[in-house]
Design a protein around this motif. Structure first.
Motif, PDB file in Angstrom:
ATOM      1  N   VAL A 100      80.970   3.790  21.299  1.00  0.00           N
ATOM      2  CA  VAL A 100      81.497   2.783  20.378  1.00  0.00           C
ATOM      3  C   VAL A 100      81.143   1.366  20.835  1.00  0.00           C
ATOM      4  O   VAL A 100      80.901   0.470  20.003  1.00  0.00           O
ATOM      5  CB  VAL A 100      83.024   2.954  20.206  1.00  0.00           C
ATOM      6  CG1 VAL A 100      83.759   2.706  21.522  1.00  0.00           C
ATOM      7  CG2 VAL A 100      83.545   2.052  19.109  1.00  0.00           C
ATOM      8  N   ASP A 101      81.067   1.146  22.155  1.00  0.00           N
ATOM      9  CA  ASP A 101      80.690  -0.186  22.651  1.00  0.00           C
ATOM     10  C   ASP A 101      79.258  -0.530  22.246  1.00  0.00           C
ATOM     11  O   ASP A 101      78.968  -1.669  21.864  1.00  0.00           O
ATOM     12  CB  ASP A 101      80.814  -0.245  24.182  1.00  0.00           C
ATOM     13  CG  ASP A 101      82.242  -0.156  24.656  1.00  0.00           C
ATOM     14  OD1 ASP A 101      83.154  -0.419  23.848  1.00  0.00           O
ATOM     15  OD2 ASP A 101      82.458   0.177  25.848  1.00  0.00           O
ATOM     16  N   GLN A 102      78.361   0.462  22.347  1.00  0.00           N
ATOM     17  CA  GLN A 102      76.975   0.225  21.966  1.00  0.00           C
ATOM     18  C   GLN A 102      76.842   0.015  20.461  1.00  0.00           C
ATOM     19  O   GLN A 102      76.079  -0.840  20.010  1.00  0.00           O
ATOM     20  CB  GLN A 102      76.100   1.398  22.410  1.00  0.00           C
ATOM     21  CG  GLN A 102      75.921   1.495  23.924  1.00  0.00           C
ATOM     22  CD  GLN A 102      75.053   2.677  24.314  1.00  0.00           C
ATOM     23  OE1 GLN A 102      75.269   3.792  23.846  1.00  0.00           O
ATOM     24  NE2 GLN A 102      74.081   2.448  25.171  1.00  0.00           N
ATOM     25  N   LEU A 103      77.591   0.789  19.681  1.00  0.00           N
ATOM     26  CA  LEU A 103      77.536   0.631  18.227  1.00  0.00           C
ATOM     27  C   LEU A 103      78.000  -0.761  17.819  1.00  0.00           C
ATOM     28  O   LEU A 103      77.376  -1.416  16.973  1.00  0.00           O
ATOM     29  CB  LEU A 103      78.399   1.685  17.550  1.00  0.00           C
ATOM     30  CG  LEU A 103      77.723   2.986  17.147  1.00  0.00           C
ATOM     31  CD1 LEU A 103      78.729   3.928  16.516  1.00  0.00           C
ATOM     32  CD2 LEU A 103      76.569   2.730  16.190  1.00  0.00           C
ATOM     33  N   ALA A 104      79.106  -1.199  18.394  1.00  0.00           N
ATOM     34  CA  ALA A 104      79.613  -2.533  18.069  1.00  0.00           C
ATOM     35  C   ALA A 104      78.592  -3.602  18.455  1.00  0.00           C
ATOM     36  O   ALA A 104      78.351  -4.553  17.693  1.00  0.00           O
ATOM     37  CB  ALA A 104      80.940  -2.778  18.787  1.00  0.00           C
ATOM     38  N   VAL A 114      76.580  -5.301   5.468  1.00  0.00           N
ATOM     39  CA  VAL A 114      77.367  -4.202   4.925  1.00  0.00           C
ATOM     40  C   VAL A 114      76.955  -2.940   5.670  1.00  0.00           C
ATOM     41  O   VAL A 114      75.809  -2.814   6.103  1.00  0.00           O
ATOM     42  CB  VAL A 114      77.149  -4.055   3.394  1.00  0.00           C
ATOM     43  CG1 VAL A 114      75.685  -3.840   3.073  1.00  0.00           C
ATOM     44  CG2 VAL A 114      77.973  -2.917   2.811  1.00  0.00           C
ATOM     45  N   VAL A 115      77.899  -2.021   5.858  1.00  0.00           N
ATOM     46  CA  VAL A 115      77.601  -0.756   6.526  1.00  0.00           C
ATOM     47  C   VAL A 115      78.052   0.394   5.623  1.00  0.00           C
ATOM     48  O   VAL A 115      79.209   0.456   5.209  1.00  0.00           O
ATOM     49  CB  VAL A 115      78.296  -0.644   7.898  1.00  0.00           C
ATOM     50  CG1 VAL A 115      78.124   0.759   8.478  1.00  0.00           C
ATOM     51  CG2 VAL A 115      77.737  -1.683   8.866  1.00  0.00           C
ATOM     52  N   PHE A 116      77.114   1.284   5.305  1.00  0.00           N
ATOM     53  CA  PHE A 116      77.395   2.508   4.569  1.00  0.00           C
ATOM     54  C   PHE A 116      77.651   3.623   5.579  1.00  0.00           C
ATOM     55  O   PHE A 116      76.948   3.713   6.587  1.00  0.00           O
ATOM     56  CB  PHE A 116      76.199   2.890   3.693  1.00  0.00           C
ATOM     57  CG  PHE A 116      75.953   1.962   2.530  1.00  0.00           C
ATOM     58  CD1 PHE A 116      76.307   2.348   1.243  1.00  0.00           C
ATOM     59  CD2 PHE A 116      75.353   0.720   2.712  1.00  0.00           C
ATOM     60  CE1 PHE A 116      76.067   1.519   0.157  1.00  0.00           C
ATOM     61  CE2 PHE A 116      75.110  -0.125   1.634  1.00  0.00           C
ATOM     62  CZ  PHE A 116      75.475   0.274   0.354  1.00  0.00           C
ATOM     63  N   PHE A 117      78.626   4.504   5.292  1.00  0.00           N
ATOM     64  CA  PHE A 117      78.918   5.564   6.259  1.00  0.00           C
ATOM     65  C   PHE A 117      79.357   6.849   5.566  1.00  0.00           C
ATOM     66  O   PHE A 117      79.985   6.824   4.501  1.00  0.00           O
ATOM     67  CB  PHE A 117      79.996   5.117   7.247  1.00  0.00           C
ATOM     68  CG  PHE A 117      81.367   4.908   6.639  1.00  0.00           C
ATOM     69  CD1 PHE A 117      82.310   5.928   6.654  1.00  0.00           C
ATOM     70  CD2 PHE A 117      81.708   3.700   6.052  1.00  0.00           C
ATOM     71  CE1 PHE A 117      83.569   5.754   6.096  1.00  0.00           C
ATOM     72  CE2 PHE A 117      82.967   3.508   5.486  1.00  0.00           C
ATOM     73  CZ  PHE A 117      83.905   4.533   5.510  1.00  0.00           C
ATOM     74  N   ASP A 118      78.997   7.993   6.178  1.00  0.00           N
ATOM     75  CA  ASP A 118      79.501   9.282   5.739  1.00  0.00           C
ATOM     76  C   ASP A 118      80.947   9.441   6.204  1.00  0.00           C
ATOM     77  O   ASP A 118      81.346   8.901   7.252  1.00  0.00           O
ATOM     78  CB  ASP A 118      78.645  10.417   6.318  1.00  0.00           C
ATOM     79  CG  ASP A 118      77.484  10.789   5.395  1.00  0.00           C
ATOM     80  OD1 ASP A 118      77.617  10.601   4.174  1.00  0.00           O
ATOM     81  OD2 ASP A 118      76.457  11.276   5.905  1.00  0.00           O
ATOM     82  N   LEU A 119      81.731  10.206   5.457  1.00  0.00           N
ATOM     83  CA  LEU A 119      83.161  10.352   5.748  1.00  0.00           C
ATOM     84  C   LEU A 119      83.425  10.864   7.156  1.00  0.00           C
ATOM     85  O   LEU A 119      84.454  10.550   7.759  1.00  0.00           O
ATOM     86  CB  LEU A 119      83.803  11.293   4.726  1.00  0.00           C
ATOM     87  CG  LEU A 119      83.928  10.750   3.299  1.00  0.00           C
ATOM     88  CD1 LEU A 119      84.540  11.814   2.397  1.00  0.00           C
ATOM     89  CD2 LEU A 119      84.772   9.481   3.275  1.00  0.00           C
ATOM     90  N   THR A 120      82.504  11.666   7.686  1.00  0.00           N
ATOM     91  CA  THR A 120      82.632  12.176   9.055  1.00  0.00           C
ATOM     92  C   THR A 120      82.911  11.050  10.040  1.00  0.00           C
ATOM     93  O   THR A 120      83.618  11.239  11.036  1.00  0.00           O
ATOM     94  CB  THR A 120      81.321  12.871   9.487  1.00  0.00           C
ATOM     95  OG1 THR A 120      80.888  13.750   8.465  1.00  0.00           O
ATOM     96  CG2 THR A 120      81.500  13.626  10.786  1.00  0.00           C
ATOM     97  N   PHE A 121      82.349   9.892   9.759  1.00  0.00           N
ATOM     98  CA  PHE A 121      82.369   8.803  10.737  1.00  0.00           C
ATOM     99  C   PHE A 121      83.436   7.749  10.464  1.00  0.00           C
ATOM    100  O   PHE A 121      83.396   6.670  11.056  1.00  0.00           O
ATOM    101  CB  PHE A 121      80.982   8.148  10.795  1.00  0.00           C
ATOM    102  CG  PHE A 121      79.877   9.124  11.067  1.00  0.00           C
ATOM    103  CD1 PHE A 121      79.888   9.894  12.215  1.00  0.00           C
ATOM    104  CD2 PHE A 121      78.841   9.304  10.164  1.00  0.00           C
ATOM    105  CE1 PHE A 121      78.887  10.814  12.468  1.00  0.00           C
ATOM    106  CE2 PHE A 121      77.833  10.217  10.407  1.00  0.00           C
ATOM    107  CZ  PHE A 121      77.849  10.976  11.565  1.00  0.00           C
ATOM    108  N   LEU A 122      84.408   8.056   9.597  1.00  0.00           N
ATOM    109  CA  LEU A 122      85.479   7.096   9.338  1.00  0.00           C
ATOM    110  C   LEU A 122      86.224   6.697  10.615  1.00  0.00           C
ATOM    111  O   LEU A 122      86.450   5.503  10.850  1.00  0.00           O
ATOM    112  CB  LEU A 122      86.457   7.647   8.293  1.00  0.00           C
ATOM    113  CG  LEU A 122      87.670   6.759   7.993  1.00  0.00           C
ATOM    114  CD1 LEU A 122      87.232   5.396   7.457  1.00  0.00           C
ATOM    115  CD2 LEU A 122      88.618   7.447   7.007  1.00  0.00           C
ATOM    116  N   PRO A 123      86.612   7.655  11.494  1.00  0.00           N
ATOM    117  CA  PRO A 123      87.289   7.230  12.732  1.00  0.00           C
ATOM    118  C   PRO A 123      86.425   6.294  13.581  1.00  0.00           C
ATOM    119  O   PRO A 123      86.948   5.357  14.200  1.00  0.00           O
ATOM    120  CB  PRO A 123      87.558   8.555  13.458  1.00  0.00           C
ATOM    121  CG  PRO A 123      87.571   9.587  12.379  1.00  0.00           C
ATOM    122  CD  PRO A 123      86.547   9.129  11.380  1.00  0.00           C
ATOM    123  N   LEU A 124      85.116   6.548  13.603  1.00  0.00           N
ATOM    124  CA  LEU A 124      84.215   5.688  14.361  1.00  0.00           C
ATOM    125  C   LEU A 124      84.159   4.297  13.737  1.00  0.00           C
ATOM    126  O   LEU A 124      84.204   3.278  14.444  1.00  0.00           O
ATOM    127  CB  LEU A 124      82.826   6.321  14.398  1.00  0.00           C
ATOM    128  CG  LEU A 124      81.790   5.752  15.351  1.00  0.00           C
ATOM    129  CD1 LEU A 124      82.312   5.690  16.778  1.00  0.00           C
ATOM    130  CD2 LEU A 124      80.506   6.579  15.288  1.00  0.00           C
TER     131      LEU A 124
END
Length: 542
Positions: A100-104, A114-124
């Protein structure tokens, strides 16, 4: 005198326009996060991509601005490949396997609007969102019925299907400068912060042409292609673009990458060609072996991302009649650099010689050049013996990193790959190690990759990793870490004896350590740095 030829820019949108016009009936099949199978055609892809391009404009996304995606392989992700890049913005594929640190850091560094995401990654997304200031809008890649009712996002959350349905399908793809940026992908960041590689429309189109060639990935309108390699990892090795160019049927696996799910999809959709990293194929082959299954349609698989063990090549080819294309590339190369495609005089070689050849990463595709150099930068001969640092250059190789404030990476116009390799007289390159993984014992170099390849030949070995461990006499010695097949009775001495006669005696590891698993990075590669931290003093403490 100049030639009298038309000048049309090489643009990503032209691939989609071609697919719609000439292959509109071709099918795209996706296993969705929602759990079902989705089917539509290239003409539907093109129409929905235009709708999404209009939606992006309404969101205020301007040319050159970055749009992030955190998604599996699927049709909605494919739509964004063209809606974002085709409209002049920059598609930034995010790797959900990163910390998560690298993603941020990556989202903030890229300034994704804007960021599009699949539902799998909602917690992320919920963990990352409070840590980034650039992104004000998030889009869940699903329909209204599956939208999350409760979420911890302070930012705006929109529904993908609402955006598509609320906008018209009339959109004229702009005539962009072919050298303008089309997409952005960051390296996996195993050492230091990830670095962004910014691809252009021109580089992407040239890479697509070259990768589709017969001696490259050999794709055509007669193929059914299953890209298991993620669309968030170097654009799925270019396969979504290639499929549009040649008109191939596409099959997307979504989040289900286990052996059983992949085999079902391969058989049900009659896949002819697939692509992925060795760790994925280990699971597939284990499932097929356990169930006494087979491949009724698949005849080719592309294996890259890490060296392909000879044992895996033999299993695919001898047992299942699936030809293996061993390939090599990098994020910095878009990614295809070499493919191990036989020349005419090599087709009739004895089986063992062909397997030895297929263990190499192959020869350069047109558009990429390579060389090996010694420690002083002197170019070494292509004799299959000399080993040196591998350098590359070409039409789709990076010349710098996005937002790079450090020293530019090129050296006299060549990119240093960080790999150690040799090249034979036929131009076939073989990586012997990463420069940081090579073992120096008593002043002599030992290849950890070659030791691993031999270990994989043992029938009771599932995973083999060789690292350099510090030694009181020899400075470093090879240490072999092994994950055994379940229920196996393998012991260290038996495996060490297995090496006798297969390599130089002084290359033979001094010890074998059995482990339950090995750490994998965001792209499926073994994290040898973590294993060196854990086992690097093994011989000192023995």
């Amino acid at each position: 005198m100049q030639g009298l030829m038309m000048q049309q820019p090489l643009l990503v949108a032209s691939l989609l326009m071609h697919a719609e016009r000439h292959h509109g009936e071709q099918e795209i099949v996706s296993r969705r996060v929602e759990g079902d199978i989705h089917r539509y055609r290239y003409r539907d892809l093109a129409q929905r991509a235009r709708r999404m391009a209009n939606a992006l404009a309404d969101l205020g996304i301007k040319p050159g601005e970055r749009v992030g995606t955190l998604a599996w392989n699927g049709y909605r992700h494919m739509e964004l490949y063209f809606a974002v890049s085709g409209s002049g913005s920059v598609l930034h594929t995010l790797n959900p396997r990163l910390h998560v640190d690298q993603l941020a850091y990556i989202i903030e560094h890229a300034e994704d609007r804007v960021v599009f995401f699949d539902l799998t990654f909602l917690p992320l997304i919920e963990s990352v969102a409070p840590r980034v200031s650039s992104t004000k809008v998030f889009v869940a890649m699903t329909g209204r019925a599956h939208m999350p009712r409760d979420h911890g996002l302070a930012a705006t959350l929109l529904c993908y299907e609402d955006l598509v349905e609320d906008h018209g399908d009339v959109f004229d793809w702009p005539l962009l400068d072919e050298n303008s940026a089309s997409s952005l992908c960051y390296t996996s960041g195993t050492t230091g912060n990830p670095k962004g590689v910014l691809y252009s429309h021109r580089s992407t189109l040239l890479h697509t042409y070259a990768a589709a060639l017969p001696d490259s990935l050999n794709c055509s309108a007669r193929d059914v292609i299953l890209p298991v390699v993620p669309m968030f990892h170097v654009n799925a090795w270019g396969l979504p673009y290639i499929a549009c160019m040649v008109g191939a049927k596409l099959v997307f696996p979504g989040p289900a990458l286990d052996g059983k799910s992949l085999h079902e999809l391969i058989e049900n959709e009659q896949v002819t060609l697939s692509a992925g990293v060795p760790t994925v194929w280990q699971g597939l082959l284990a499932h097929v072996d356990t169930t006494m299954g087979s491949f009724s349609s698949m005849r080719r698989t592309i294996i890259g991302g890490a060296p392909c063990p000879t044992a895996m090549t033999a299993t695919f080819q001898a047992r299942h009649r699936v030809d293996v294309l061993h390939a090599w590339g990098m994020t910095e190369l878009s990614p295809v650099g070499t493919v191990c495609s036989f020349k005419a005089h090599q087709v009739s070689l004895p089986m063992e010689e062909r397997y030895a050849l297929q263990a190499k990463q192959g020869r350069s595709v047109f558009g990429i050049d390579m060389k090996i150099v010694d420690m002083d930068g002197k170019e070494l001969p292509w004799d299959g013996i000399a080993t040196g640092d591998l350098f590359v250059r070409g039409h789709w190789a990076t010349r710098d990193y996005f937002g790079n404030d450090d020293t530019p990476p090129l050296r006299n116009g060549w990119f240093p790959t960080g790999d150690v390799a040799r090249i034979d007289p036929d131009g076939f390159m073989q990586i012997t190690d990463r420069s940081k993984d090579v073992i120096k014992s008593g002043g002599e170099w030992i290849s950890s990759t070659e030791i691993e390849n031999i270990a994989y030949l043992h029938p009771e070995v599932t995973t083999a990793v060789c690292i350099a461990a510090r030694h009181p006499k020899w400075d470093e010695r090879p240490l072999l870490l092994i994950v055994k097949k379940p229920g196996g009775a393998l012991v260290p001495d038996e495996l060490l004896t297995f090496f006798d006669g297969r390599l130089a005696r002084w290359w033979k590891p001094d010890a074998v350590v059995f482990v339950d698993s090995v750490p994998l990075g965001a792209t499926g590669k073994v994290l040898k740095n973590r294993l060196r931290d854990q086992f690097g003093d093994y011989y000192l403490s023995a």
